[in-house]
Write an enzyme that holds these catalytic residues in place. Structure first.
Site, PDB file in Angstrom:
ATOM      1  N   ASP A 198       0.870  -1.176   0.000  1.00  0.00           N
ATOM      2  CA  ASP A 198       0.000   0.000   0.000  1.00  0.00           C
ATOM      3  C   ASP A 198       0.903   1.220   0.000  1.00  0.00           C
ATOM      4  O   ASP A 198       1.770   1.352   0.868  1.00  0.00           O
ATOM      5  CB  ASP A 198      -0.877   0.020   1.267  1.00  0.00           C
ATOM      6  N   ASN A 206      -1.934  13.094  -4.507  1.00  0.00           N
ATOM      7  CA  ASN A 206      -3.060  13.256  -5.427  1.00  0.00           C
ATOM      8  C   ASN A 206      -3.841  14.535  -5.112  1.00  0.00           C
ATOM      9  O   ASN A 206      -4.184  15.309  -6.004  1.00  0.00           O
ATOM     10  CB  ASN A 206      -3.992  12.049  -5.290  1.00  0.00           C
ATOM     11  N   HIS A 211      -3.964  14.925 -10.096  1.00  0.00           N
ATOM     12  CA  HIS A 211      -4.001  13.553 -10.601  1.00  0.00           C
ATOM     13  C   HIS A 211      -2.820  13.238 -11.510  1.00  0.00           C
ATOM     14  O   HIS A 211      -2.338  12.109 -11.542  1.00  0.00           O
ATOM     15  CB  HIS A 211      -5.308  13.302 -11.344  1.00  0.00           C
ATOM     16  N   ASP A 215      -0.619  10.024 -11.145  1.00  0.00           N
ATOM     17  CA  ASP A 215      -0.363   9.036 -12.196  1.00  0.00           C
ATOM     18  C   ASP A 215       1.129   8.846 -12.411  1.00  0.00           C
ATOM     19  O   ASP A 215       1.613   7.738 -12.630  1.00  0.00           O
ATOM     20  CB  ASP A 215      -1.017   9.478 -13.519  1.00  0.00           C
ATOM     21  N   ASP A 241      -3.972   2.616  -5.014  1.00  0.00           N
ATOM     22  CA  ASP A 241      -2.534   2.657  -4.725  1.00  0.00           C
ATOM     23  C   ASP A 241      -2.082   1.349  -4.086  1.00  0.00           C
ATOM     24  O   ASP A 241      -1.159   1.322  -3.289  1.00  0.00           O
ATOM     25  CB  ASP A 241      -2.212   3.839  -3.805  1.00  0.00           C
ATOM     26  N   ARG A 262      14.423  -3.067   0.438  1.00  0.00           N
ATOM     27  CA  ARG A 262      14.993  -2.416  -0.739  1.00  0.00           C
ATOM     28  C   ARG A 262      13.888  -1.713  -1.534  1.00  0.00           C
ATOM     29  O   ARG A 262      14.053  -0.592  -2.019  1.00  0.00           O
ATOM     30  CB  ARG A 262      15.702  -3.447  -1.612  1.00  0.00           C
TER      31      ARG A 262
END
Lengths: 330, 198
Positions: A198, A206, A211, A215, A241, A262
């Site tokens: 997540d 956002n 947006h 993106d 997401d 990582r």
């Protein structure tokens, strides 16, 4: 000898020569059996010497067959088929044959440069040639159509399984791959590991930067995940997401945690969109198929979700193994 | 191999053993569950893999599987009809096999059937040599001969020799005709609209 055979075989020169100099009874690949009616065979005595079975059967015996096959010795790739009739008592006056090219028609027409004039008006040869040629054209068209449809279907399939923004696998593709991996692992196949990701702070990127910036971040995350995958692994965007990694093959918890750290480090690298910095991180939840007997997709996904929330609660930007959550309970 | 061959194997698996078996075989052989397009060409190795996986899944010998495939195919009405073009009785049919390769070539140039040669060995005994790649066509035709004997109502003994003097690609089927008109057989009429029930 009829005009077509005469044209095909230089018939004028052939007249009065022994039948077996130019024809063989049977197809090329047929084995020559000794002539059954050797005594009465009209082709066994050539030049005073007996040549047993040269023609495979006497002309008289083939007159008793329902159908006769001949091979042209000068053009062994072409055969003739038809009917033979004995003339006179015991075939004493010779043998009459009514022959056609059968399925060698096209080769014969090409080899001997035959034209419409070489076939009797009642012969269906021209219709057969026409049909064969027309059929080949239709087949070509149908084959091309099949190829186009096949290509279109494959493209549609790929599109149906791909997230349009990031080009990662979509939820449907991930679920299918997961089912397959679970079924494989349940039957003693390779184990696998799931990492649910997540993104942290994505909503604020956002909301504050727009947006387009969102993106841009999603695309960059997709690139990172794609780069971290080994051959055989699969990265997918499950929606919004939320991402999921399917890692095939055995891994130790240490290896998974190392990979998770990582990935988080790379997610946290500064990303710039139109001169403004987009700061995100990731909360990762990990489940391993070896902890399940047998591995069940639904349960694993629920547990991965639980581990991800535990990572969020632990301050975000960290990786939590579901196995470690359970430890205190057992 | 022409997709038609692969598609036949697919249909045989689906119709005889059920969709689940086909999906399992397709999955293991790396074929999409939709299967094959009859008119497209596929690599020969794919056909080999498909057969291997099918035999492993069903725990059958390859040649037994292929023989059942031959029987299955010749009991499909469109194929049965084409085979019945062979003639009035079973002996006519056997003789017509000499022409099968040429005739199929007329219809479908890309379908490479093996070369079939029938030899008479005396009263009611024949041997059909089957030369073609890959090996296994002999088994398919053994199945075809068996099914067509039923279709013509003939009583025959059929035995497949997997290795013959015709080299590695050669197989031979021994046919012993015991009774041409043992049972009444199924009907066949040239004028029954071909392709009406595909």
């Amino acid at each position: 000898m009829g005009p077509t055979l005469r044209k095909a075989l230089d018939g004028d020169a052939m007249l009065d020569q022994p039948f077996s100099d130019h024809f063989r009874v049977g197809r090329l690949q047929d084995r020559i059996e000794p002539c059954g009616a050797a005594e009465s065979c009209d082709c066994t005595v050539v030049g005073g010497a007996k040549r047993l079975g040269d023609c495979g059967a006497s002309l008289l015996t083939i007159a008793n067959e329902r159908m006769v096959h001949l091979t042209l010795l000068s053009q062994p790739a072409i055969g003739l088929r038809g009917e033979a009739f004995a003339l006179g008592p015991q075939g004493r006056d010779g043998t009459l044959m009514n022959l056609s090219f059968g399925f060698y028609l096209r080769e014969a027409v090409a080899t001997f440069s035959l034209t419409e004039r070489d076939f009797a008006p009642a012969d269906l040869a021209m219709e057969l040639l026409y049909l064969q040629e027309a059929k080949s054209l239709v087949m070509q068209e149908l084959r091309a159509l099949t190829q186009r449809l096949d290509g279109a279907r494959k493209q549609a399939e790929t599109q149906a399984l791909t997230d349009p923004l990031t080009a990662l696998a979509n939820r449907r593709a991930m679920e299918a791959a997961l089912e397959q991996a679970s079924a494989g692992a349940a039957q003693g196949g390779a184990p696998f590991t799931l990492i649910q990701i997540d993104l942290d702070y994505f909503k604020s990127v956002n909301d504050t930067l727009g947006h387009a910036a969102g993106d841009y971040v999603l695309l960059d995350v997709a690139r990172i995940l794609h780069e971290e995958m080994r051959a055989g692994d699969l990265a997918g965007r499950m929606g919004g997401d939320e991402f999921l990694l399917l890692l095939r093959g055995a891994m130790t918890p240490e290896q998974v945690m190392h990979l998770g750290d990582r990935i988080i480090a790379r997610l946290q690298e500064p990303k710039w969109h139109e001169g403004r910095e987009c700061l995100v991180s990731g909360s990762l939840g990990v489940v391993m198929s070896l902890d399940y007997q047998p591995p069940e997709t639904e349960r694993m996904l629920v547990d991965a979700d639980t581990a991800t929330y535990a990572a969020k609660n632990a301050g975000r930007g960290c990786c939590v193994l579901y196995r470690d959550l359970e430890m205190p309970k057992t | 191999m022409l997709g038609l061959v692969n598609r036949s194997i697919q249909n045989f698996l689906t119709d005889t053993f059920g969709e689940r078996i086909w999906y399992a075989v397709a999955c293991k052989a790396g074929v999409s569950p939709e299967g094959f397009e009859p008119m497209l060409s596929y690599e020969d190795a794919l056909t080999d893999r498909l057969l291997d996986v099918a035999c492993e899944t069903l725990d059958r010998r390859l040649f037994d599987f292929l023989e059942d495939l031959g029987t299955y195919l010749s009991t499909r009405e469109p194929v049965r009809r084409l085979l019945r073009y062979g003639g009035r009785d079973y002996v006519d049919f056997l003789r017509s096999l000499n022409e099968l390769q040429g005739r199929t070539q007329l219809a479908l140039e890309d379908l490479k059937l093996p070369e079939l040669t029938l030899r008479g060995l005396g009263v009611g005994r024949y041997t059909l040599s089957v030369i073609g790649a890959p090996p296994g066509w002999g088994a398919v035709f053994a199945g075809v001969l068996r099914a067509m004997a039923d279709d013509y109502g003939a009583l025959v003994l059929i035995e497949l020799n997997e290795h013959t003097e015709d080299g590695p690609a050669g197989e031979a089927i021994a046919v012993q005709l015991l009774d041409s008109f043992h049972a009444s057989g199924r009907s066949f009429d040239l004028s029954d609209a071909a392709g009406a029930e595909m």
